[in-house]
Design a protein around this motif. Structure first.
Motif, PDB file in Angstrom:
ATOM      1  N   CYS A  11       0.848  -1.210   0.000  1.00  0.00           N
ATOM      2  CA  CYS A  11       0.000   0.000   0.000  1.00  0.00           C
ATOM      3  C   CYS A  11       0.877   1.251   0.000  1.00  0.00           C
ATOM      4  O   CYS A  11       0.621   2.197  -0.760  1.00  0.00           O
ATOM      5  CB  CYS A  11      -0.903   0.035   1.236  1.00  0.00           C
ATOM      6  N   ARG A  14       2.691   1.617  -3.404  1.00  0.00           N
ATOM      7  CA  ARG A  14       1.777   2.065  -4.461  1.00  0.00           C
ATOM      8  C   ARG A  14       1.349   3.517  -4.245  1.00  0.00           C
ATOM      9  O   ARG A  14       1.137   4.244  -5.212  1.00  0.00           O
ATOM     10  CB  ARG A  14       0.574   1.134  -4.555  1.00  0.00           C
ATOM     11  N   ARG A  17       4.281   5.563  -5.500  1.00  0.00           N
ATOM     12  CA  ARG A  17       4.282   5.546  -6.967  1.00  0.00           C
ATOM     13  C   ARG A  17       3.180   6.436  -7.536  1.00  0.00           C
ATOM     14  O   ARG A  17       3.398   7.160  -8.508  1.00  0.00           O
ATOM     15  CB  ARG A  17       4.102   4.124  -7.487  1.00  0.00           C
ATOM     16  N   ALA A 120      -1.991   3.254 -11.938  1.00  0.00           N
ATOM     17  CA  ALA A 120      -1.470   3.278 -10.563  1.00  0.00           C
ATOM     18  C   ALA A 120      -2.612   3.488  -9.569  1.00  0.00           C
ATOM     19  O   ALA A 120      -2.642   2.862  -8.505  1.00  0.00           O
ATOM     20  CB  ALA A 120      -0.418   4.372 -10.411  1.00  0.00           C
ATOM     21  N   LYS A 123      -4.496   0.249  -9.199  1.00  0.00           N
ATOM     22  CA  LYS A 123      -3.753  -0.717  -8.373  1.00  0.00           C
ATOM     23  C   LYS A 123      -3.836  -0.361  -6.896  1.00  0.00           C
ATOM     24  O   LYS A 123      -4.016  -1.231  -6.048  1.00  0.00           O
ATOM     25  CB  LYS A 123      -2.290  -0.769  -8.813  1.00  0.00           C
ATOM     26  N   LEU A 124      -3.710   0.930  -6.587  1.00  0.00           N
ATOM     27  CA  LEU A 124      -3.810   1.354  -5.188  1.00  0.00           C
ATOM     28  C   LEU A 124      -5.220   1.110  -4.667  1.00  0.00           C
ATOM     29  O   LEU A 124      -5.401   0.652  -3.530  1.00  0.00           O
ATOM     30  CB  LEU A 124      -3.431   2.830  -5.040  1.00  0.00           C
TER      31      LEU A 124
END
Length: 161
Positions: A11, A14, A17, A120, A123-124
């Motif tokens: 977590c 990400r 990022r 991104a 994904k988070l």
């Protein structure tokens, strides 16, 4: 299931990022806005040059014939000035083409940055949903353990008959 979410490092990574992609997206958006402004200025500059040429052609031609028969040198000056204005139009068109290419490139970069940011973010969000599910499961298990403990306590305290 007690303790910390096992994927917490993921977590955090990400999230870091995502902030990097957000910074890149901001940078690309600023660059695109800048070059798009330059492109719009080039469009306006070309339009103004075309208007000037058109106005000169009309006004100059009319003035040449208002004085009866124009002289050869007057016609020559008129033609040279039109050629100069035409050259300016060609230069403005070339500048506009260059600005459009830079704008298109900047737009592609912005689109790529936006796609990377969305990926991104997705994904988070997915890890965030996993964390919420893990927390719900942990709470549910905790509630079951508490309920079981209360039942055992109640059974121990009940008189045996």
């Amino acid at each position: 299931m007690s303790g910390k979410f096992p994927l917490e490092p993921l977590c955090l990574l990400r999230g870091i990022r995502l902030r990097g992609f957000e910074a890149e997206l901001r940078s690309c958006r600023e660059r695109y806005d800048q070059v798009e402004g330059e492109r719009l200025a080039a469009v306006e500059s070309l339009a103004q040059t075309l208007r000037l040429r058109s106005e000169f052609a009309e006004n100059s031609w009319r003035k040449l014939f208002e004085r009866n028969c124009p002289t050869g040198s007057a016609m020559d000056r008129h033609e040279r000035h039109l050629a100069l204005l035409d050259q300016g139009i060609v230069e403005h068109q070339a500048h506009l083409v260059a600005c459009e290419q830079v704008s298109d490139d900047a737009r592609l970069m912005l689109d790529a940055a936006l796609a990377a940011w969305r990926k991104a973010r997705s994904k988070l969000d997915a890890v965030g949903e996993m964390k919420q599910e893990w927390q719900r499961s942990a709470r549910s298990q905790q509630e079951r353990l508490e309920e079981q403990s209360l039942e055992e306590l109640a059974l121990r305290q009940a008189p045996i008959s």
